[in-house]
Design a protein around this motif. Structure first.
Motif, short mmCIF file in Angstrom:
data_model
loop_
_atom_site.label_atom_id
_atom_site.label_comp_id
_atom_site.label_asym_id
_atom_site.label_seq_id
_atom_site.Cartn_x
_atom_site.Cartn_y
_atom_site.Cartn_z
N UNK A 5 0.84 -1.20 0.00
CA UNK A 5 0.00 0.00 0.00
C UNK A 5 0.88 1.25 0.00
N UNK A 6 1.87 1.24 0.86
CA UNK A 6 2.77 2.40 0.96
C UNK A 6 4.20 1.91 0.90
N UNK A 7 4.94 2.50 -0.01
CA UNK A 7 6.35 2.13 -0.13
C UNK A 7 7.17 3.40 -0.18
N UNK A 8 7.95 3.63 0.87
CA UNK A 8 8.76 4.85 0.98
C UNK A 8 10.22 4.47 0.84
N UNK A 9 10.92 5.06 -0.12
CA UNK A 9 12.34 4.75 -0.34
C UNK A 9 13.16 6.02 -0.25
N UNK A 10 13.86 6.15 0.87
CA UNK A 10 14.87 7.21 0.96
C UNK A 10 14.31 8.62 0.73
N UNK A 11 13.12 8.89 1.26
CA UNK A 11 12.58 10.22 0.93
C UNK A 11 13.13 11.31 1.87
N UNK A 25 12.56 15.88 6.83
CA UNK A 25 12.61 14.42 6.69
C UNK A 25 13.89 14.12 5.93
N UNK A 26 14.67 13.18 6.44
CA UNK A 26 16.00 13.01 5.88
C UNK A 26 16.30 11.54 5.61
N UNK A 27 16.01 11.07 4.40
CA UNK A 27 16.35 9.71 3.99
C UNK A 27 15.59 8.63 4.76
N UNK A 28 14.28 8.68 4.65
CA UNK A 28 13.44 7.73 5.38
C UNK A 28 12.93 6.64 4.44
N UNK A 29 12.97 5.38 4.89
CA UNK A 29 12.44 4.27 4.09
C UNK A 29 11.62 3.35 4.96
N UNK A 30 10.45 2.96 4.48
CA UNK A 30 9.67 1.90 5.13
C UNK A 30 8.55 1.47 4.19
N UNK A 31 7.88 0.39 4.56
CA UNK A 31 6.79 -0.13 3.76
C UNK A 31 5.62 -0.41 4.70
N UNK A 32 4.43 -0.07 4.26
CA UNK A 32 3.24 -0.39 5.07
C UNK A 32 2.30 -1.18 4.18
N UNK A 33 1.89 -2.35 4.69
CA UNK A 33 0.99 -3.22 3.91
C UNK A 33 -0.45 -2.87 4.24
#
Lengths: 241, 412
Positions: A5-11, A25-33
């Protein structure tokens, strides 16, 4: 397999203020299903609100990629972004943001006005959402006649009236006493468990965050930790009608 | 969002701040009221004057001695004796003006009328016996003088209703003698309250045979007017030519600017009046329109305040799916609704005021002032007020639509 659903790569989000660049926000990555209940936790100034704005398509990040259902904000026109916010996202704010001098029912119906759903279904849908948060007895009241906890439940009903995939809750208990806060958390847990809505909760309180299944801790624009909640709190206080 | 929902939203927005909404539209109300009032009264005045001109008859031409007045202060022209029996005779000849079927000399002046101890200054109006019937004015008591009485310089008069009440009160005037410049004149009839018809107010006049007026009362040799009746309306232009040629020949005039007479026809008088009242109405309406600009700026001001105040609402709406166009439409409709309602109130107010004014004017002038509300003024009122809303609403609405949805999320 469908994309997360949500895919954040190095934002990264950099604000330019009088020539001084600040990275909120400094280089954030995570995934939320889909179906998760995630808390994004951090002190004020940690960048959690900026993160919420980016996730909710309310703001643009300056670097990295953010995919919502596999698509980035640049894949959409401004009109389509409004559509996505209307259909797939629901927002609950700390300050409730209900329209004054308009009934509970009209407030809950608000997102439907901007949808392509036929007007004949609006009342049914709004009543269903109001029933989920247990506010049927206050349908004709105006926000000024409601307590803080009731206002926030109306706001939750508004967020879920369009049956969105994802509900953002930005400090939803911040303006409430602990009992009302419990009721709001109960409503959010119910939405997640019984109705399958994905919930992203923004908070600075550990106690509130522990109602989620997973906590992403942020500090100074970076992720400090991202872990499952081992002893999850369950809000038991039921609605008092 | 569909337009009907935008409209409902706009109404709800205005409803939450009723008092301010009402005060905001005051400027528009005043502006539209004045425009409607000016246009309605302008039309009323025009109809009144046109009605008087029409009573002159479409087949008649009025010959006035002297040169045509150049302005309101140029009255020298009317003090002239260029129309006499010689001119009357010349125009009577078929070779000169074949379409003239009747020439009516008119002699008038202001004189004191006396009966017993009562005196009253009125217009002594010497005419032919047909003058009244030509204008649909008939005596309510007694009779009009005859052709025979004109020929014999008979001292007889038909008096107006006001003259009667001033001199005789409730008494019967028929058969009584009144004195005009030391002459005894017998009252033979009374005109019932007819008011102003053509250039004569019958109520305040004593009509006598023109021969009597010319020789006995005023002791003059000339006529103040010659009223010419043609056989058909279509022959008016050619008869105007015939009269002009005949009189110029008679007076040896070669340069038209030296004319010592001028002609008036109904069509020409109506065109003149229409042009004057039309220009006057447009001018006054344009002045009234300035207040609309002021009103419009008031609307823009309040809309800007409203947009700032409702930043959170705008942000929220955007967060839950409103597009920029939705927000623009909402605030634009609010502005247009404000001015539109102001316009409607202004139209109603202007119409009522002009109706009241028509009643007052009818009393004050002693003649029917018709209340008329031109449909064009209503359309103009609605169009202009909505236009003002659109013009002055677009900037605040644009400001609103460009607001960032993040504002709503920001905690105060």
């Amino acid at each position: 397999m469908p994309p997360p659903l949500i895919e954040v790569r190095n934002i990264t989000k950099i604000y330019q203020d009088d020539g001084v660049a600040t990275a909120a926000v400094n280089g954030v990555s995570f995934t939320i299903e889909s179906g998760e209940f995630v808390a994004i936790m951090g002190p004020s100034g940690s960048g959690k609100s900026t993160l919420l704005h980016i996730l909710g398509f309310l703001d643009r990040h300056t670097d990295g990629t953010y995919r919502f259902e596999g698509k980035t904000i640049d894949d959409y026109s401004r009109l389509e972004i409004a559509r996505v916010r209307n259909k797939k996202m629901g927002f609950v704010f700390q300050a409730f943001n209900l329209l004054p001098r308009v009934s509970v029912l009209e407030n809950v119906k608000l997102p439907l006005l901007y949808s392509d759903i036929a007007e004949s279904q609006w009342d049914t849908m709004a009543m269903k959402a109001i029933a989920i948060v247990g506010m049927e007895h206050r349908v004709a009241h105006e926000p000024a006649q409601l307590s803080g906890g009731e206002k926030q439940r109306v706001a939750i009903a508004r967020a879920l009236v369009n049956d969105p995939e994802l509900i953002f809750a930005d400090e939803p208990t911040g303006n409430l006493d602990s009992k009302s806060g419990q009721m709001v958390m109960n409503a959010l847990q119910k939405l997640n468990a019984d109705h399958g809505h994905t919930i992203i909760l923004i908070t600075h309180e550990t106690q509130t965050a522990e109602h989620a299944q997973r906590i992403i801790r942020v500090r100074d624009g970076k992720i400090e930790s991202d872990e499952r909640v081992t002893s999850r709190r369950i809000a038991t206080t039921q609605f008092v009608k | 969002m569909k337009l009907q929902y935008s409209f409902k939203t706009a109404l709800a927005g205005l409803n939450t701040n009723k008092r301010r909404s009402m005060l905001t539209i005051l400027g528009i109300v005043i502006g539209i009221t004045s425009i409607i009032l000016v246009m309605s009264l302008g039309r009323g005045a025009q109809e009144l004057i046109v009605g008087q001109i029409k009573s002159m008859g479409a087949k008649t031409i009025l010959i006035i001695p002297g040169r045509q007045p150049k302005g309101p202060t140029d009255f020298v022209g009317s003090l002239s004796d260029t129309l006499k029996q010689r001119e009357y005779d010349a125009l009577s000849r078929k070779v000169n003006a074949p379409h003239i079927i009747k020439i009516m000399p008119i002699v008038f002046g202001s004189e004191a009328l006396a009966y017993g101890n009562e005196t009253y200054r009125a217009t002594v109006f010497g005419a032919t016996y047909t003058f009244g019937s030509m204008h649909n004015v008939f005596p309510s008591e007694g009779r009009v003088f005859t052709e025979e009485e004109i020929r014999t310089f008979a001292p007889v008069a038909v008096i107006g209703s006001k003259v009667k009440s001033q001199l005789f009160g409730e008494n019967d005037p028929i058969g009584q003698n009144i004195r005009i410049k030391g002459n005894n004149v017998r009252v033979i009839g009374v005109f019932g309250g007819k008011g102003q018809v053509s250039f004569l107010n019958f109520d305040e006049a004593a009509m006598i045979p023109y021969t009597t007026a010319q020789r006995t009362i005023f002791a003059i040799k000339y006529f103040n007017r010659l009223m010419v009746e043609t056989d058909r309306e279509e022959n008016i232009p050619s008869t105007v030519q015939d009269i002009t040629t005949t009189l110029r020949n008679l007076h040896n005039i070669t340069d038209p600017s030296k004319d010592d007479f001028f002609l008036q026809t109904q069509a020409q008088a109506m065109a003149t009046v229409g042009a004057i009242t039309g220009a006057l109405t447009a001018f006054l309406a344009a002045i009234a329109a300035i207040s609309l600009i002021v009103g419009g700026i008031g609307i823009m001001n309040i809309m800007l305040v409203s947009v700032t105040e409702r930043t959170r609402e705008i942000g929220l709406r955007k967060a839950i799916g409103a597009t920029e166009k939705d927000i623009l439409t909402q605030f634009l409709l609010e502005a247009i609704t404000l001015t539109g309602v102001g316009g409607l109130i202004g139209i109603l107010l202007g119409a009522s005021l002009s109706f009241v004014a028509s009643l007052i004017l009818t009393r004050a002038l002693g003649q029917a002032w018709l209340f008329s509300l031109p449909i064009s003024s209503i359309l103009l009122g609605i169009g202009v007020s909505a236009g003002v809303g659109l013009l002055f609403g677009i900037y605040p609405a644009r400001q609103a639509s460009l607001k960032s949805p993040m504002e709503a999320l920001r905690y105060e």
